[in-house]
Design a protein around this motif. Structure first.
Motif, PDB file in Angstrom:
ATOM      1  N   MET A 343       0.861  -1.183   0.000  1.00 36.07           N
ATOM      2  CA  MET A 343       0.000   0.000   0.000  1.00 36.07           C
ATOM      3  C   MET A 343       0.897   1.233   0.000  1.00 36.07           C
ATOM      4  O   MET A 343       1.881   1.302   0.737  1.00 36.07           O
ATOM      5  CB  MET A 343      -0.929   0.010   1.217  1.00 36.07           C
ATOM      6  N   VAL A 346      -0.323   5.432   2.854  1.00 36.83           N
ATOM      7  CA  VAL A 346      -1.299   4.949   3.834  1.00 36.83           C
ATOM      8  C   VAL A 346      -1.493   6.015   4.900  1.00 36.83           C
ATOM      9  O   VAL A 346      -0.538   6.487   5.517  1.00 36.83           O
ATOM     10  CB  VAL A 346      -0.814   3.643   4.492  1.00 36.83           C
ATOM     11  N   GLY A 350      -3.772  11.037   1.090  1.00 36.66           N
ATOM     12  CA  GLY A 350      -4.324  10.160   0.066  1.00 36.66           C
ATOM     13  C   GLY A 350      -4.123  10.668  -1.337  1.00 36.66           C
ATOM     14  O   GLY A 350      -4.688  10.108  -2.281  1.00 36.66           O
ATOM     15  N   SER A 353      -2.402   7.736  -2.963  1.00 34.67           N
ATOM     16  CA  SER A 353      -2.697   6.427  -2.380  1.00 34.67           C
ATOM     17  C   SER A 353      -2.963   5.389  -3.466  1.00 34.67           C
ATOM     18  O   SER A 353      -3.535   5.679  -4.522  1.00 34.67           O
ATOM     19  CB  SER A 353      -3.894   6.526  -1.436  1.00 34.67           C
ATOM     20  N   GLU A 355      -3.095   0.713  -3.851  1.00 32.89           N
ATOM     21  CA  GLU A 355      -2.896  -0.634  -3.330  1.00 32.89           C
ATOM     22  C   GLU A 355      -2.524  -1.535  -4.496  1.00 32.89           C
ATOM     23  O   GLU A 355      -2.955  -1.292  -5.637  1.00 32.89           O
ATOM     24  CB  GLU A 355      -4.159  -1.159  -2.652  1.00 32.89           C
ATOM     25  N   TRP A 374      -4.653  -0.521  -7.711  1.00 34.33           N
ATOM     26  CA  TRP A 374      -5.796   0.360  -7.520  1.00 34.33           C
ATOM     27  C   TRP A 374      -5.276   1.783  -7.278  1.00 34.33           C
ATOM     28  O   TRP A 374      -4.104   1.981  -6.965  1.00 34.33           O
ATOM     29  CB  TRP A 374      -6.614  -0.076  -6.310  1.00 34.33           C
ATOM     30  N   GLY A 375      -6.157   2.764  -7.349  1.00 31.26           N
ATOM     31  CA  GLY A 375      -5.786   4.127  -6.993  1.00 31.26           C
ATOM     32  C   GLY A 375      -4.746   4.692  -7.925  1.00 31.26           C
ATOM     33  O   GLY A 375      -4.835   4.560  -9.152  1.00 31.26           O
ATOM     34  N   ARG A 397     -13.870   5.041  -6.942  1.00 33.30           N
ATOM     35  CA  ARG A 397     -12.961   5.420  -5.864  1.00 33.30           C
ATOM     36  C   ARG A 397     -13.158   6.897  -5.555  1.00 33.30           C
ATOM     37  O   ARG A 397     -13.139   7.732  -6.467  1.00 33.30           O
ATOM     38  CB  ARG A 397     -11.504   5.164  -6.277  1.00 33.30           C
ATOM     39  N   SER A 411      -8.521   5.230   4.845  1.00 32.15           N
ATOM     40  CA  SER A 411      -9.512   5.634   3.859  1.00 32.15           C
ATOM     41  C   SER A 411     -10.532   4.547   3.606  1.00 32.15           C
ATOM     42  O   SER A 411     -10.251   3.351   3.716  1.00 32.15           O
ATOM     43  CB  SER A 411      -8.794   5.989   2.552  1.00 32.15           C
ATOM     44  N   TYR A 414      -9.970   2.342  -0.172  1.00 38.73           N
ATOM     45  CA  TYR A 414      -9.038   1.275  -0.495  1.00 38.73           C
ATOM     46  C   TYR A 414      -9.708   0.209  -1.362  1.00 38.73           C
ATOM     47  O   TYR A 414     -10.837  -0.211  -1.122  1.00 38.73           O
ATOM     48  CB  TYR A 414      -8.496   0.615   0.771  1.00 38.73           C
TER      49      TYR A 414
END
Length: 939
Positions: A343, A346, A350, A353, A355, A374-375, A397, A411, A414
């Motif tokens: 991650m 964290v 954010g 951020s 993952e 992700w993100g 998201r 958050s 995630y």
């Protein structure tokens, strides 16, 4: 040659190798063997265990019966020699190092072989294949010479000096290794051969006792039993192995450029780096406390965004703070890639951020990776989120933006939103310092922080890393198809930090008890009216250790010495120095030494030393069957009352005053007034010891150079201001008194300790307090309670006080898990802002004493009340001064990072905690060692 009368090996070899016959032979010193008659019995048992394991193998995946029978026949044809591994077999070296020079007993034997010309590979069917020795050729060269189709993952090399090494030889794990020397044995079963690793270890250990290969029973060279065909011998250069280089990504974590990989550094690694890719400059600090865990923190400078109003931060650009971690889920094998989960950013704002899961697989000089993110890592969003089958909330998201009230929370975004693949390849070029990287980026840069969108020309990034030295990497890359990136990373193993103790006094040679008085320039203690006069011994002990001798007295056949002010971290060498002096000076009828260590008057631990065993261990090399432990940790010896009559007594004097003057440095990072605000000062620490268990300590600081004139910002707070007046405490006065404390400590029985204290306890609070600690000797658990009534100090850090007062304290459980050096501390209680909660502190300590840790505190205040950050947290590294200085000393250097200074979860910064004072009671104290010793011992 069999020995008839006891003699030192070094002397025996010196005589034999000086003869004309020996000069005519090509003596192979590396292969000289000491064969102990007493050790043969053990090795016969080990050989039988090996034969039994071969015979008991069963099941569909074991080697064919013909191979098992062939290998068993080979082992059965070899005798148990009783060989004992020597550090070196050179006679002059042995004579100069008597502690490594064995005394040969009657019935022992010494084999002096000639230099062999081959290396022997043991095949799975028990046949032997001898290959002519090639200088610097590695194990795989000899393995492939005997079988071009061989595909082993590991090779066990029994070197001719008796040392066994395990070498990684496959494309997925190949690593540098010591080349086999002439006469080495190699066992390298194929990946699917069915031979278990435990058998491989036993087999290699057995052949290490056989002496160099390629020789007859008299030590002369013989023709290979089954020479490898000349045409089958490959070029040795084809099999020169190199480590897989693990380098930092732009984000500091092990990876390619913008993307992470599943790779990890070795435990103990740390790195500090900076990377620049407009408009971002990233300052990364990464730590590797465990082989499977990487974490660290980062500041990201966003040059296109101002930090705040010009009246507050001037032209300073925005600084984003974040914490990353990565955990390895699966180790790489011949078939399976390494797999990691991580991650990024964290608990921060954010803004970055993300993952991810990522896998990595090595094929020689290429290291391939493929992941899903992700993100920020998956912002390209070209794959629907598979988690949306469980809930529609995973489809989108939440947008990340700067929100002080929410930053620092975990958050709800995630694993939400669309995802993207990422990955690439790293190639180690033939020119070793140069590493090339190519990656596919999962981010399209259309959803950047502060609503920015970047034009990109390519989804691929390409770059190169140049290893300037083993600790400095320079990276250059072209990213997004239109942005240059430049990075520099400093890295190294904290667990390897160590400094030779060249400023310590030279050690005294070890003497046999009977010759103690005549073997040293320092005279033995002379008999006094009531026994021995130990004053000269005490002076020698203090000179050799730097400790203060409190008492020396006899108790029957024991000599007991009590030390206070034990100022060193590495104790093994100090214990040896103590015993060397005592062994030289003590009467022959003293059979054991008891060493008691006190800390500020508290008896915390002891060591019992069996005199004869210790002397034997330090004056000759022994076969394993005769090796005995000489030093045992023990509870501290009880000192008799002063009124009792004691013979041979020495009472030491106490040093009453202590002063230490030196430079000091403090800083604050990432604030709106400047990225780095600092002060360089002169510091004086003084201590007046009223009794051994009672002292007055003072700390005085004079600021010399700083840029605190820029420090104008006082952070907002919804709680009593117990820490957010930091600016006021740092800038109001140049001369400060951070500490002026009177402390008394004591023991209740053997396992309980207490302290009471009062004064100006830290830079921001004054008051009184008490602590109780239950710490059973030798236990991995301890329980402590502290209660403090304190009042806030004036900003000048003088004798003035402010109106705010509070009762604060904690109940703390300390647990040394015994697993990989991990310690867990959990405390619950009331904090300075009158909030209540718990602090969890997890750390890992290495053998050289370096500690890497992190902590988090959560109290009953809400995230909104706490303010930015939502809860208190931080990362720290401590390094013992013993690892840094050329002279043995106690104390530690601490480097701590907390993303923010807030009022919630704030603890009183207490000095002289009982757990630290009694830490010498840790039963693993003799386990701590400088890197040179730690690298040869078990972790």
């Amino acid at each position: 040659m069999t020995i008839s009368t006891p003699v030192r090996l070094g002397d025996w070899l010196a005589d034999r190798l000086a003869t004309p016959q020996a000069r005519e032979r090509d003596i192979y010193v590396t292969g000289i063997q000491w064969q102990s008659a007493r050790e043969r019995t053990l090795q016969q048992g080990a050989r039988q265990t090996l034969l039994d394991q071969i015979g008991y193998l069963s099941g569909p995946d074991v080697p064919p019966q013909a191979e098992r029978e062939g290998l068993a026949a080979l082992v059965a044809s070899r005798r148990a020699t009783g060989r004992v591994v020597l550090k070196r077999a050179d006679p002059r070296w042995l004579q100069a190092n008597p502690s490594d020079d064995p005394i040969l007993d009657a019935g022992d034997a010494v084999a002096i072989p000639e230099r062999p010309s081959s290396v022997t590979v043991i095949r799975g069917d028990g046949s032997l294949c001898a290959v002519p020795y090639v200088a610097q050729a590695e194990a795989l060269y000899y393995i492939r010479a005997c079988n071009p189709d061989a595909a082993p993952d590991w090779a066990w090399i029994a070197q001719p000096d008796g040392v066994v090494q395990k070498a990684a030889v496959a494309l997925w794990n190949r690593a540098p290794q010591d080349p086999p020397a002439p006469g080495a044995w190699i066992w390298a079963p194929n990946r699917d051969s069915g031979w278990p690793e435990s058998l491989s270890i036993r087999l290699a250990a057995f052949f290490a006792t056989q002496g160099p290969s390629g020789l007859d029973d008299e030590g002369h060279g013989v023709a290979p039993e089954q020479p490898a065909p000349a045409a089958a011998v490959p070029q040795a250069a084809q099999f020169r192995a190199r480590d897989l280089p693990v380098t930092a990504s732009d984000w500091g974590t092990a990876g390619l450029l913008q993307t992470p990989t599943a790779r990890m550094n070795e435990a103990g690694e740390a790195s500090v780096g900076v990377s620049v890719t407009s408009p971002y400059t990233r300052y990364n600090v990464m730590l590797q406390p465990l082989d499977w865990l990487e974490f660290g923190f980062r500041y990201t400078d966003i040059s296109s965004q101002r930090y705040g109003p010009a009246t507050l931060s001037g032209t300073q650009s925005y600084k984003d703070k974040s914490i990353d971690f990565k955990v390895r889920l699966l180790k790489e094998t011949a078939i399976r890639p390494a797999l990691a989960f991580g991650m990024r950013d964290v608990g921060g704002t954010g803004l970055f951020s993300g993952e991810y899961f990522v896998a990595s697989k090595r094929t020689g000089d290429f290291d391939w990776s493929l992941g899903v993110g992700w993100g920020y890592l998956g912002a390209r969003g070209d794959i629907p989120n598979p988690l949306s089958v469980f809930s529609d909330s995973f489809r989108n998201r939440p947008a990340s933006d700067v929100n002080v009230s929410n930053s620092g929370t975990f958050s709800r975004g995630y694993f939400r939103g669309s995802i993207s693949l990422f990955g690439g390849v790293q190639y180690q070029t033939p020119w070793t310092p140069l590493i090339l990287k190519l990656e596919y980026d999962g981010n399209n840069y259309q959803n950047e922080p502060f609503h920015q969108r970047f034009t990109t020309r390519s989804s691929f990034n390409i770059g190169a890393v140049y290893r300037v030295t083993s600790n400095i990497d320079v990276t250059a890359a072209l990213e997004r198809g239109n942005r240059a990136m430049l990075g520099v990373t400093l890295h190294g193993k904290l667990s390897n930090i160590g400094t030779p103790k060249v400023s310590d006094p030279p050690p005294i040679p070890v003497a046999m008890p009977s010759s103690a008085a005549s073997s040293s320039a320092v005279p033995a203690p002379a008999p006094a009216a009531n026994g021995y006069d130990w004053s000269a011994t005490a002076r020698n002990l203090e000179q050799q250790t730097g400790f203060t001798v409190q008492n020396v007295y006899r108790d029957g056949a024991q000599l007991i010495v009590v030390f206070d002010q034990v100022d060193a971290f590495y104790l093994e060498d100090k214990i040896d120095r103590i015993v060397t002096v005592l062994n030289r000076d003590a009467p022959p009828d003293v059979r054991a030494f008891r060493i008691t260590l006190r800390s500020r008057g508290l008896p915390v631990t002891g060591y019992a030393v069996i005199r004869d065993t210790w002397v034997t261990n330090h004056t000759r090399a022994l076969p394993p069957i005769d090796r005995q432990q000489a030093v045992y940790t023990s509870p501290p010896a009880i000192v008799p009352d002063e009124d009792m009559h004691r013979a041979d007594v020495y009472e030491g004097s106490q040093k009453r005053f202590y002063v230490s003057v030196g430079p000091a440095y403090q800083q604050t990072l990432g604030g709106p007034n400047g990225f780095v605000l600092y002060q360089i000062s002169a510091n004086a620490y003084t201590e007046a010891r009223l009794r051994r268990d009672t002292w007055l300590a003072g700390d005085f600081n004079l600021g010399l150079v700083d840029n605190y004139d820029k420090f104008t910002y006082t952070a907002p707070s919804n709680l009593p201001r117990v820490r957010t007046y930091l600016r006021e405490y740092l800038t109001t006065s140049r001369f400060t008194m951070p500490l002026l404390q009177l402390t008394h400590v004591g023991a209740i029985g053997r396992d309980q300790y207490y302290s009471v204290y009062g004064g100006y306890l830290e830079s921001m609070f004054a008051g009184v307090g008490a602590e109780w600690l239950y710490r059973p000797w030798g236990s991995s658990l301890a329980l402590g309670v502290d209660v403090n009534r304190v009042r806030q100090r004036g900003f000048r850090q003088d004798f003035s006080l402010r109106d705010y007062s509070v009762t604060t304290g904690n109940v703390t459980l300390y647990w040394d898990t015994g697993w990989n050096g991990v310690r867990v501390d959990l405390s619950v209680g009331q904090y300075l802002a009158k909030d209540r909660g718990a602090t969890l502190d997890i750390s890992r300590v290495f053998r050289n004493g370096v500690t890497i840790g992190a902590y988090a505190t959560k109290t009953n205040v809400t995230g909104a009340q706490f303010g930015e950050g939502s809860f208190d947290k931080g990362i720290y590294v401590t390094i013992p001064f013993d690892a840094l200085f050329t002279r043995s000393t106690g104390g530690v250097a601490a480097i701590r990072w907390s993303p923010l200074t807030r009022d919630g979860g704030a603890k009183l910064a207490r000095q002289f905690t009982l757990y630290d004072i009694t830490d010498k009671s840790n039963p693993r104290n003799l386990w701590f060692a400088p890197p040179s010793a730690a690298q040869t011992g078990p972790e």
